[in-house]
Design a protein around this motif. Sequence first.
Motif, PDB file in Angstrom:
ATOM      1  N   MET A  59       2.902  11.392 -74.935  1.00  0.00           N
ATOM      2  CA  MET A  59       2.629  11.118 -73.408  1.00  0.00           C
ATOM      3  C   MET A  59       1.678   9.685 -73.410  1.00  0.00           C
ATOM      4  SD  MET A  59       1.359  13.195 -70.066  1.00  0.00           S
ATOM      5  CE  MET A  59      -0.145  13.176 -70.581  1.00  0.00           C
ATOM      6  N   ALA A  60       2.039   9.073 -72.822  1.00  0.00           N
ATOM      7  CA  ALA A  60       1.505   7.850 -72.524  1.00  0.00           C
ATOM      8  C   ALA A  60       1.448   6.982 -71.082  1.00  0.00           C
ATOM      9  CB  ALA A  60       1.872   6.441 -74.057  1.00  0.00           C
ATOM     10  N   ASN A  61       0.173   6.089 -70.776  1.00  0.00           N
ATOM     11  CA  ASN A  61       0.176   6.115 -68.803  1.00  0.00           C
ATOM     12  C   ASN A  61       0.258   4.824 -69.129  1.00  0.00           C
ATOM     13  OD1 ASN A  61      -0.784   9.268 -69.289  1.00  0.00           O
ATOM     14  ND2 ASN A  61       0.306   9.070 -67.450  1.00  0.00           N
ATOM     15  N   VAL A  62       1.273   3.964 -68.425  1.00  0.00           N
ATOM     16  CA  VAL A  62       0.967   2.400 -68.314  1.00  0.00           C
ATOM     17  C   VAL A  62      -0.401   1.837 -67.268  1.00  0.00           C
ATOM     18  CG1 VAL A  62       3.177   1.877 -66.910  1.00  0.00           C
ATOM     19  CG2 VAL A  62       1.783   0.056 -68.389  1.00  0.00           C
ATOM     20  N   ALA A  63      -1.387   1.332 -66.961  1.00  0.00           N
ATOM     21  CA  ALA A  63      -2.515   1.193 -66.216  1.00  0.00           C
ATOM     22  C   ALA A  63      -1.737  -0.046 -65.681  1.00  0.00           C
ATOM     23  CB  ALA A  63      -3.563   1.339 -66.953  1.00  0.00           C
ATOM     24  N   GLN A  64      -1.633  -1.099 -63.946  1.00  0.00           N
ATOM     25  CA  GLN A  64      -1.765   0.640 -63.144  1.00  0.00           C
ATOM     26  C   GLN A  64      -0.447   1.037 -62.510  1.00  0.00           C
ATOM     27  OE1 GLN A  64      -4.981   3.460 -61.296  1.00  0.00           O
ATOM     28  NE2 GLN A  64      -6.466   1.835 -62.571  1.00  0.00           N
ATOM     29  N   LEU A  65      -0.235   1.350 -61.389  1.00  0.00           N
ATOM     30  CA  LEU A  65       1.536   1.391 -61.243  1.00  0.00           C
ATOM     31  C   LEU A  65       1.697   0.520 -59.830  1.00  0.00           C
ATOM     32  CD1 LEU A  65       3.828   2.873 -60.975  1.00  0.00           C
ATOM     33  CD2 LEU A  65       2.778   4.109 -58.536  1.00  0.00           C
ATOM     34  N   CYS A  66       0.483  -0.043 -59.533  1.00  0.00           N
ATOM     35  CA  CYS A  66       0.442  -0.864 -58.162  1.00  0.00           C
ATOM     36  C   CYS A  66      -0.623  -1.902 -57.375  1.00  0.00           C
ATOM     37  CB  CYS A  66       0.938  -0.239 -56.856  1.00  0.00           C
ATOM     38  SG  CYS A  66       1.746  -1.466 -56.025  1.00  0.00           S
ATOM     39  N   ASN A  67      -0.501  -3.133 -58.047  1.00  0.00           N
ATOM     40  CA  ASN A  67      -1.433  -4.129 -57.523  1.00  0.00           C
ATOM     41  C   ASN A  67      -2.231  -3.935 -58.123  1.00  0.00           C
ATOM     42  OD1 ASN A  67      -0.314  -4.297 -54.722  1.00  0.00           O
ATOM     43  ND2 ASN A  67      -1.675  -3.652 -53.706  1.00  0.00           N
ATOM     44  N   ASN A  68      -2.580  -2.974 -59.498  1.00  0.00           N
ATOM     45  CA  ASN A  68      -4.179  -3.568 -60.327  1.00  0.00           C
ATOM     46  C   ASN A  68      -3.361  -4.334 -61.732  1.00  0.00           C
ATOM     47  OD1 ASN A  68      -5.330  -1.053 -62.109  1.00  0.00           O
ATOM     48  ND2 ASN A  68      -6.520  -1.894 -60.019  1.00  0.00           N
ATOM     49  N   LEU A  69      -3.988  -3.507 -62.968  1.00  0.00           N
ATOM     50  CA  LEU A  69      -3.977  -4.349 -64.560  1.00  0.00           C
ATOM     51  C   LEU A  69      -2.073  -3.644 -64.721  1.00  0.00           C
ATOM     52  CD1 LEU A  69      -7.166  -2.274 -65.818  1.00  0.00           C
ATOM     53  CD2 LEU A  69      -6.819  -4.910 -64.768  1.00  0.00           C
ATOM     54  N   HIS A  70      -1.831  -4.620 -65.262  1.00  0.00           N
ATOM     55  CA  HIS A  70      -0.753  -4.386 -65.813  1.00  0.00           C
ATOM     56  C   HIS A  70       0.527  -4.298 -65.102  1.00  0.00           C
ATOM     57  CE1 HIS A  70       1.317  -5.176 -69.739  1.00  0.00           C
ATOM     58  NE2 HIS A  70       2.094  -4.571 -69.258  1.00  0.00           N
ATOM     59  N   SER A  71       0.779  -3.734 -64.093  1.00  0.00           N
ATOM     60  CA  SER A  71       1.582  -3.141 -62.590  1.00  0.00           C
ATOM     61  C   SER A  71       2.730  -3.598 -62.383  1.00  0.00           C
ATOM     62  CB  SER A  71       1.180  -3.569 -61.287  1.00  0.00           C
ATOM     63  OG  SER A  71      -0.395  -3.015 -61.375  1.00  0.00           O
ATOM     64  N   LEU A  72       3.391  -2.193 -62.630  1.00  0.00           N
ATOM     65  CA  LEU A  72       5.072  -2.436 -62.431  1.00  0.00           C
ATOM     66  C   LEU A  72       5.742  -3.431 -61.245  1.00  0.00           C
ATOM     67  CD1 LEU A  72       4.714  -0.878 -64.581  1.00  0.00           C
ATOM     68  CD2 LEU A  72       6.705   0.535 -63.469  1.00  0.00           C
ATOM     69  N   TYR A  73       3.969  -2.958 -59.840  1.00  0.00           N
ATOM     70  CA  TYR A  73       4.978  -3.542 -57.949  1.00  0.00           C
ATOM     71  C   TYR A  73       3.380  -3.794 -57.994  1.00  0.00           C
ATOM     72  CZ  TYR A  73       8.254   0.262 -59.049  1.00  0.00           C
ATOM     73  OH  TYR A  73       9.363   1.021 -59.089  1.00  0.00           O
ATOM     74  N   LEU A 106      -1.229  13.558 -79.399  1.00  0.00           N
ATOM     75  CA  LEU A 106      -2.153  12.121 -79.672  1.00  0.00           C
ATOM     76  C   LEU A 106      -1.260  11.449 -77.996  1.00  0.00           C
ATOM     77  CD1 LEU A 106      -4.127  10.643 -79.908  1.00  0.00           C
ATOM     78  CD2 LEU A 106      -2.327   9.135 -80.940  1.00  0.00           C
ATOM     79  N   ILE A 107      -1.949  10.950 -77.238  1.00  0.00           N
ATOM     80  CA  ILE A 107      -2.420  10.781 -75.708  1.00  0.00           C
ATOM     81  C   ILE A 107      -2.977   9.649 -75.823  1.00  0.00           C
ATOM     82  CG2 ILE A 107      -1.910  11.339 -73.387  1.00  0.00           C
ATOM     83  CD1 ILE A 107      -1.698  14.444 -74.313  1.00  0.00           C
ATOM     84  N   VAL A 108      -1.961   8.554 -74.483  1.00  0.00           N
ATOM     85  CA  VAL A 108      -2.415   7.191 -74.128  1.00  0.00           C
ATOM     86  C   VAL A 108      -2.301   6.905 -73.080  1.00  0.00           C
ATOM     87  CG1 VAL A 108      -2.590   4.567 -75.066  1.00  0.00           C
ATOM     88  CG2 VAL A 108      -1.145   6.531 -76.523  1.00  0.00           C
ATOM     89  N   ASP A 109      -3.483   7.717 -71.989  1.00  0.00           N
ATOM     90  CA  ASP A 109      -3.051   7.583 -71.118  1.00  0.00           C
ATOM     91  C   ASP A 109      -3.741   6.756 -69.962  1.00  0.00           C
ATOM     92  OD1 ASP A 109      -5.806   8.717 -70.607  1.00  0.00           O
ATOM     93  OD2 ASP A 109      -5.126  10.734 -70.170  1.00  0.00           O
ATOM     94  N   GLU A 110      -3.690   5.917 -70.345  1.00  0.00           N
ATOM     95  CA  GLU A 110      -4.566   4.345 -70.316  1.00  0.00           C
ATOM     96  C   GLU A 110      -4.267   3.303 -71.242  1.00  0.00           C
ATOM     97  OE1 GLU A 110      -7.609   3.760 -67.884  1.00  0.00           O
ATOM     98  OE2 GLU A 110      -8.212   4.801 -67.193  1.00  0.00           O
ATOM     99  N   TRP A 111      -2.603   2.668 -71.021  1.00  0.00           N
ATOM    100  CA  TRP A 111      -3.284   1.044 -71.859  1.00  0.00           C
ATOM    101  C   TRP A 111      -2.662  -0.103 -70.703  1.00  0.00           C
ATOM    102  CZ3 TRP A 111       1.698  -1.094 -71.905  1.00  0.00           C
ATOM    103  CH2 TRP A 111       3.041   0.128 -71.475  1.00  0.00           C
ATOM    104  N   GLY A 112      -2.078  -1.438 -71.581  1.00  0.00           N
ATOM    105  CA  GLY A 112      -1.314  -2.529 -70.967  1.00  0.00           C
ATOM    106  C   GLY A 112      -2.949  -3.749 -70.696  1.00  0.00           C
TER     107      GLY A 112
END
Length: 502
Positions: free
Chosen positions: A347-361, A297-303
């Motif tokens: 596996m899980a992938n937070v959405a999204q890395l930059c300038n978007n939803l729930h971003s880290l940057y 089971l993979i959660v490839d978009e979350w946030g």
Amino acid sequence: MNRITVNFRESRGTINPNIYGHFAEHIGGVFYDGLWVGEDSRVENVHGFRKALIDSFKKLNPPVLRWPGGCFAETYDWRDGIGPRAQRPRRVNWWYYCDGRVEPNEVGTHEFMDFCRMTGAAPYVAANMTSTTPLHIRDWVEYCNFPAGMTTLADERARNGSPEPFDVRLWGIGNENWGGGGQMTPEMCAREFIRYTTVMRSLGTKQLRFIMCGANGHDVEWTRRLMREWSARRWHEVETYGVSIHYYTNQGSKADPLNFTEDEWYDQLLRAAFMQQVIDDHRAAMDEFDPDRRIKLIVDEWGCWHRDGTGPSKGYNLFEQQSTMRDALVAALTLNIFNNRCDVVDMANVAQLCNNLHSLYLAGGEHFVETPNYYVFDLFKGHQGARQLCLHMDVPMLEREGFRPTPRISASASEKDGVLTLTLGNLDMTASQEVRLAGLYGSIAGSAQVSVLSADQPTACNTFEEPYAVVPHTSDLHLEEGAVLTLPAASVTLVRVQLAQG
Ligand code: AHR
């Protein structure tokens, strides 16, 4: 008083590092003026990628990065993104109907692989299952993975600057096929997946990991029907690595990420806490057809998905939103759930890395900031690849009408290389909480380090003007059995303990 007991004898297994995965789509400002500034930019860059972001991202030990979408993947032709950059076509991007921006294809397969190489993330490529052919996707795999000199496509890759294969193992086939990806039924989706992956089998490599598109949120019936269809066709012996679901903690398109009430604070956190039910229920549906859990089971978009317009671009970048301490708490809660369910989530992938939803940057021009979400990933990175430890939680529940109760403190623990990593989130928006730590007797070798991410206001965030408004503070702590920690209101805490040998 709250009491959390670490049980060193009980574990649900190893926390797959890929649970700390990321996602970057060709949408709005994720790439252009976000990750990518171009080689000729005045902004310091490495091969066209923003250097400050590379340096920061590397520190998280990012295990995996999903690309190029998202919905974008379902109209993407990989051939548009190879060869001399100046000659690449400009195309109507999937998201053109929302923001009128076209895709310049400056970032394509080679650039993405370069970014992965520079940051240490493994590539996870999402392939188009809606508007191209299985053969075209098979060609992409061949282009990426075959040794130069062996096939014409591999030679083309070499001529385009990469004699060494990219060795891409993770291939998502389709994105949100219940929606933007062709509005398929689960049965159609499973059959299409089988059609595509059957063609991939001719590549003959066992190392490829194909991921089938799964359900939206808590739509467990979708997963059940998908798995029923998949299992009925199992005689095809198609290698299926996993099923991916997406779950966003969405309060509706008007929800303001910066100005929220106490009710909205708890509403958001309880929606995030529901992730545990979401993954447990999907796994149970999968178990009906795959009791040995061969399929992950993979959660490839979350946030968190708030309304647009609160990021620095003021709405120019589609889906760009600010992130406050509330988003940091959602990240901490979610990652604690994944750690505690490391036997369920691969596996899980937070959405999204930059300038978007729930971003880290957040980035633009010369400006670049790390959001509170970034710091949560930084505080939690010790869990990657560690042995999960079960916790006994003696903590009151947070209860609100319409939601399942959840402990007022979110927590998970793991052990790796003689270090205990304990991560805690105080979900209380206004009150600090004291917690007594137990189960450590005889296990502690020396002092512990405590890092706390908190702010004066739960609405605090980092901006271009005030980039360090929310940062963690670290101190040493003499920790002994029964020690009491104070968790500030609306905070995330890491306790790192050097364990005694033996
Ligand atoms: O993350 C933004 C979008 O959300 C993705 O493109 C899509 O997969 C999801 O609906």
